[in-house]
Scaffold this motif. Structure first.
Motif, PDB file in Angstrom:
ATOM      1  N   PRO A 174       0.814  -1.229   0.000  1.00 40.84           N
ATOM      2  CA  PRO A 174       0.000   0.000   0.000  1.00 40.84           C
ATOM      3  C   PRO A 174       0.841   1.270   0.000  1.00 40.84           C
ATOM      4  CG  PRO A 174      -0.828  -1.564   1.623  1.00 40.84           C
ATOM      5  CD  PRO A 174       0.468  -2.112   1.130  1.00 40.84           C
ATOM      6  N   GLU A 175       2.022   1.219   0.633  1.00 48.07           N
ATOM      7  CA  GLU A 175       2.877   2.402   0.730  1.00 48.07           C
ATOM      8  C   GLU A 175       3.718   2.621  -0.528  1.00 48.07           C
ATOM      9  OE1 GLU A 175       2.912  -0.125   2.891  1.00 48.07           O
ATOM     10  OE2 GLU A 175       1.655   0.732   4.493  1.00 48.07           O
ATOM     11  N   SER A 176       3.665   1.702  -1.474  1.00 45.26           N
ATOM     12  CA  SER A 176       4.395   1.897  -2.727  1.00 45.26           C
ATOM     13  C   SER A 176       3.880   3.164  -3.401  1.00 45.26           C
ATOM     14  CB  SER A 176       4.189   0.699  -3.657  1.00 45.26           C
ATOM     15  OG  SER A 176       4.757  -0.472  -3.113  1.00 45.26           O
ATOM     16  N   GLU A 177       4.779   3.936  -3.986  1.00 48.11           N
ATOM     17  CA  GLU A 177       4.350   5.207  -4.556  1.00 48.11           C
ATOM     18  C   GLU A 177       5.272   5.634  -5.695  1.00 48.11           C
ATOM     19  OE1 GLU A 177       4.696   7.681  -1.022  1.00 48.11           O
ATOM     20  OE2 GLU A 177       6.592   8.498  -1.780  1.00 48.11           O
ATOM     21  N   LYS A 178       4.713   6.439  -6.594  1.00 45.45           N
ATOM     22  CA  LYS A 178       5.495   7.031  -7.666  1.00 45.45           C
ATOM     23  C   LYS A 178       4.762   8.251  -8.207  1.00 45.45           C
ATOM     24  CE  LYS A 178       3.837   3.417 -10.851  1.00 45.45           C
ATOM     25  NZ  LYS A 178       4.294   2.366 -11.796  1.00 45.45           N
ATOM     26  N   ASP A 179       5.443   8.966  -9.072  1.00 44.65           N
ATOM     27  CA  ASP A 179       4.913  10.189  -9.669  1.00 44.65           C
ATOM     28  C   ASP A 179       4.148   9.839 -10.944  1.00 44.65           C
ATOM     29  OD1 ASP A 179       5.079  12.540 -11.630  1.00 44.65           O
ATOM     30  OD2 ASP A 179       5.916  13.484  -9.844  1.00 44.65           O
ATOM     31  N   TYR A 180       2.960  10.407 -11.094  1.00 41.86           N
ATOM     32  CA  TYR A 180       2.151  10.225 -12.302  1.00 41.86           C
ATOM     33  C   TYR A 180       1.868  11.585 -12.919  1.00 41.86           C
ATOM     34  CZ  TYR A 180       0.992   5.591 -10.367  1.00 41.86           C
ATOM     35  OH  TYR A 180       1.042   4.318  -9.854  1.00 41.86           O
ATOM     36  N   ILE A 181       1.885  11.629 -14.258  1.00 39.52           N
ATOM     37  CA  ILE A 181       1.540  12.862 -14.955  1.00 39.52           C
ATOM     38  C   ILE A 181       0.585  12.546 -16.099  1.00 39.52           C
ATOM     39  CG2 ILE A 181       3.569  12.733 -16.478  1.00 39.52           C
ATOM     40  CD1 ILE A 181       3.616  15.849 -16.331  1.00 39.52           C
ATOM     41  N   SER A 182      -0.404  13.406 -16.279  1.00 41.24           N
ATOM     42  CA  SER A 182      -1.401  13.207 -17.324  1.00 41.24           C
ATOM     43  C   SER A 182      -0.794  13.452 -18.698  1.00 41.24           C
ATOM     44  CB  SER A 182      -2.581  14.163 -17.109  1.00 41.24           C
ATOM     45  OG  SER A 182      -3.425  14.181 -18.244  1.00 41.24           O
ATOM     46  N   VAL A 183      -1.197  12.629 -19.661  1.00 39.06           N
ATOM     47  CA  VAL A 183      -0.717  12.826 -21.033  1.00 39.06           C
ATOM     48  C   VAL A 183      -1.177  14.179 -21.572  1.00 39.06           C
ATOM     49  CG1 VAL A 183      -2.700  11.729 -22.202  1.00 39.06           C
ATOM     50  CG2 VAL A 183      -0.414  11.641 -23.247  1.00 39.06           C
ATOM     51  N   ARG A 184      -2.258  14.712 -21.045  1.00 41.08           N
ATOM     52  CA  ARG A 184      -2.704  16.050 -21.456  1.00 41.08           C
ATOM     53  C   ARG A 184      -1.654  17.103 -21.094  1.00 41.08           C
ATOM     54  NH1 ARG A 184      -6.964  14.227 -18.461  1.00 41.08           N
ATOM     55  NH2 ARG A 184      -6.835  15.960 -17.001  1.00 41.08           N
ATOM     56  N   ASP A 185      -1.096  16.983 -19.901  1.00 34.88           N
ATOM     57  CA  ASP A 185      -0.061  17.920 -19.487  1.00 34.88           C
ATOM     58  C   ASP A 185       1.216  17.719 -20.292  1.00 34.88           C
ATOM     59  OD1 ASP A 185      -1.564  19.181 -17.426  1.00 34.88           O
ATOM     60  OD2 ASP A 185      -1.187  17.477 -16.116  1.00 34.88           O
ATOM     61  N   LEU A 195      10.039  24.839 -28.585  1.00 38.93           N
ATOM     62  CA  LEU A 195      10.156  26.188 -29.139  1.00 38.93           C
ATOM     63  C   LEU A 195      11.035  27.094 -28.287  1.00 38.93           C
ATOM     64  CD1 LEU A 195       6.453  26.749 -30.251  1.00 38.93           C
ATOM     65  CD2 LEU A 195       8.431  26.333 -31.741  1.00 38.93           C
ATOM     66  N   ASP A 196      11.372  26.659 -27.084  1.00 39.05           N
ATOM     67  CA  ASP A 196      12.213  27.468 -26.222  1.00 39.05           C
ATOM     68  C   ASP A 196      13.650  27.436 -26.735  1.00 39.05           C
ATOM     69  OD1 ASP A 196      12.269  28.879 -23.464  1.00 39.05           O
ATOM     70  OD2 ASP A 196      13.978  27.521 -23.397  1.00 39.05           O
ATOM     71  N   SER A 197      14.391  28.497 -26.498  1.00 40.73           N
ATOM     72  CA  SER A 197      15.754  28.597 -27.028  1.00 40.73           C
ATOM     73  C   SER A 197      16.779  27.850 -26.189  1.00 40.73           C
ATOM     74  CB  SER A 197      16.159  30.071 -27.126  1.00 40.73           C
ATOM     75  OG  SER A 197      16.117  30.689 -25.846  1.00 40.73           O
ATOM     76  N   CYS A 198      16.370  27.328 -25.042  1.00 41.89           N
ATOM     77  CA  CYS A 198      17.316  26.708 -24.120  1.00 41.89           C
ATOM     78  C   CYS A 198      17.423  25.197 -24.357  1.00 41.89           C
ATOM     79  CB  CYS A 198      16.892  26.980 -22.683  1.00 41.89           C
ATOM     80  SG  CYS A 198      18.025  26.319 -21.446  1.00 41.89           S
ATOM     81  N   ASN A 199      18.622  24.721 -24.691  1.00 40.99           N
ATOM     82  CA  ASN A 199      18.871  23.288 -24.763  1.00 40.99           C
ATOM     83  C   ASN A 199      19.028  22.720 -23.351  1.00 40.99           C
ATOM     84  OD1 ASN A 199      18.901  23.481 -27.538  1.00 40.99           O
ATOM     85  ND2 ASN A 199      21.126  23.400 -27.721  1.00 40.99           N
ATOM     86  N   GLY A 200      19.026  21.398 -23.246  1.00 38.34           N
ATOM     87  CA  GLY A 200      19.285  20.777 -21.949  1.00 38.34           C
ATOM     88  C   GLY A 200      18.218  19.790 -21.542  1.00 38.34           C
ATOM     89  N   ILE A 201      18.197  19.462 -20.253  1.00 32.38           N
ATOM     90  CA  ILE A 201      17.339  18.422 -19.704  1.00 32.38           C
ATOM     91  C   ILE A 201      16.224  19.050 -18.878  1.00 32.38           C
ATOM     92  CG2 ILE A 201      17.267  16.369 -18.221  1.00 32.38           C
ATOM     93  CD1 ILE A 201      20.287  16.035 -18.770  1.00 32.38           C
ATOM     94  N   PHE A 202      15.007  18.531 -19.050  1.00 36.28           N
ATOM     95  CA  PHE A 202      13.856  18.983 -18.277  1.00 36.28           C
ATOM     96  C   PHE A 202      13.120  17.783 -17.690  1.00 36.28           C
ATOM     97  CE2 PHE A 202      14.624  22.181 -21.495  1.00 36.28           C
ATOM     98  CZ  PHE A 202      14.471  23.391 -20.840  1.00 36.28           C
ATOM     99  N   ASN A 203      12.823  17.825 -16.399  1.00 35.23           N
ATOM    100  CA  ASN A 203      11.912  16.852 -15.805  1.00 35.23           C
ATOM    101  C   ASN A 203      10.486  17.279 -16.105  1.00 35.23           C
ATOM    102  OD1 ASN A 203      13.963  15.338 -14.616  1.00 35.23           O
ATOM    103  ND2 ASN A 203      13.839  16.421 -12.656  1.00 35.23           N
ATOM    104  N   LEU A 204       9.692  16.357 -16.629  1.00 38.20           N
ATOM    105  CA  LEU A 204       8.278  16.634 -16.866  1.00 38.20           C
ATOM    106  C   LEU A 204       7.485  15.660 -16.009  1.00 38.20           C
ATOM    107  CD1 LEU A 204       6.060  18.188 -18.198  1.00 38.20           C
ATOM    108  CD2 LEU A 204       6.439  16.901 -20.314  1.00 38.20           C
ATOM    109  N   ALA A 205       7.080  16.132 -14.843  1.00 37.14           N
ATOM    110  CA  ALA A 205       6.444  15.296 -13.828  1.00 37.14           C
ATOM    111  C   ALA A 205       5.498  16.161 -12.999  1.00 37.14           C
ATOM    112  CB  ALA A 205       7.503  14.654 -12.927  1.00 37.14           C
TER     113      ALA A 205
END
Length: 271
Positions: A174-185, A195-205
Motif C-alpha cells: 500500500p505504501e508503494s508510490e510514484k509520480d504520475y503525470i497526465s498525457v494532457r499535461d 520552441l524554447d531557445s534553451c537546450n538541456g534536460i527537463f523533468n516533466l512530472a
C-alpha cells in the motif's frame, strides 16, 4: 500572415506520440509521423522533431530493440536529419537510487542489473543528444497516464480490473508510490519546450507521489473492492524535482486521484 509550424514525430504511433499528434494538429501545426521501423532519414527539412520512439514494459525481452530505438536510431537522426530542434523523450526512471532528482544530478546504474538496461540506454541517448552539437532538448517523463494507455501499464491493468471485475488485487505494498503525470499535461508542455531557445534536460512530472493506498481509497469510493497481496514488495520511487520547468513555464499539472473517476468511466465504456 503567420507561418505554420512544422513537426515531425518519430515513433508517433505510440501512446504519447498519438496524443501529441492530435494536440499539435489542433493547434494548427503541420505534422508528419515517421514509424520507428522506417530506417530512412528524410532529406528534407523536418521542422521540430519529437523523438518518441522507444520501448517500455517489454524492454527486458527485447534488449537489442531497446538499444536500437534509444541510441542507434537516434544517432542517425542527430547525425543526418535537418531540423530546427529535436526533443528526445527520456524517463525519470533514470533517477533510481540517485541521491537527487535534479536534472543536473549524477546518476547510478549497474550494467549487471537487467532493469538498468533501460536506464543505460536512455542515458546514452541523452548523452548523444548533448554531445551532438545540435539544437536538442531532453525531456525526462514521469509515469504518463491517460486514455489509450498501453495494456502493460500498471495503472491500465488496475483500471481494467476495476471496471471488469469491480475488484483490484495490488501486487505491491500500500505504501508503494510514484509520480504520475497526465498525457494532457505532457503534450501541452512538449511544444513549449521545443520552441524554447534553451537546450538541456527537463523533468516533466507532477512533483508529487501518489501511493497505492491513495489509488485504492479512490477506487473504493466508487464501489471497487481492493486488496493487497500479503508481503507484497514495497516499491517507492523518489519525488521528482520540477522546479526547473516551473520556473521557466509556470508548469502546473493534473491530479491522478481527481482524474481516476473519468478514467474509470472510459475503461468501462471500452469493455
Amino acid at each position: 500572415m503567420s507561418v505554420q509550424r512544422q513537426a515531425t514525430l518519430v515513433g508517433g504511433h505510440g501512446f504519447v506520440g498519438r496524443h501529441l499528434d492530435a494536440y499539435l494538429r489542433a493547434a494548427a501545426w503541420s505534422c508528419e509521423l515517421i514509424p520507428r521501423t522506417d530506417k530512412e532519414i528524410p532529406t528534407r527539412h523536418l521542422g521540430h522533431v519529437f523523438y518518441c520512439a522507444g520501448l517500455t514494459a517489454d524492454f527486458r525481452e527485447r534488449p537489442f530493440d531497446t538499444v536500437e530505438a534509444h541510441v542507434s536510431y537516434l544517432g542517425q537522426w542527430l547525425k543526418s536529419a535537418k531540423f530546427d530542434s529535436l526533443t528526445y523523450l527520456s524517463s525519470t526512471r533514470v533517477y533510481a537510487d540517485a541521491a537527487s532528482t535534479s536534472e543536473s544530478a549524477s546518476l547510478l546504474v549497474n550494467p549487471g542489473v537487467a532493469g538498468d538496461l533501460y536506464n543505460l540506454s536512455k542515458l546514452m541517448g541523452e548523452s548523444l543528444c548533448l554531445q551532438s552539437g545540435r539544437s536538442v532538448r531532453i525531456v525526462r517523463l514521469s509515469n504518463v497516464y491517460g486514455l489509450q494507455m498501453p495494456e502493460q501499464n500498471f495503472l491500465a491493468e488496475i483500471l481494467s480490473a476495476a471496471t471488469r471485475d469491480k475488484h483490484v488485487r495490488f501486487r505491491s505494498a500500500p505504501e508503494s508510490e510514484k509520480d504520475y503525470i497526465s498525457v494532457r499535461d505532457v503534450v501541452a508542455a512538449l511544444p513549449r519546450i521545443a520552441l524554447d531557445s534553451c537546450n538541456g534536460i527537463f523533468n516533466l512530472a507532477s512533483g508529487v507521489n501518489v501511493s497505492n493506498r491513495m489509488i485504492a481509497d479512490s477506487l473504493m469510493k466508487v464501489g471497487v473492492t481492493c486488496e493487497f497481496e500479503a508481503n507484497a514488495p514495497l516499491i517507492k520511487f523518489p519525488r521528482i524535482e520540477t522546479q526547473k520547468l516551473e520556473a521557466k513555464f509556470g508548469n502546473r499539472t493534473c491530479d491522478l486521484v481527481q482524474d481516476l473517476p473519468s478514467l474509470l468511466q472510459h475503461y468501462g465504456e471500452a469493455i
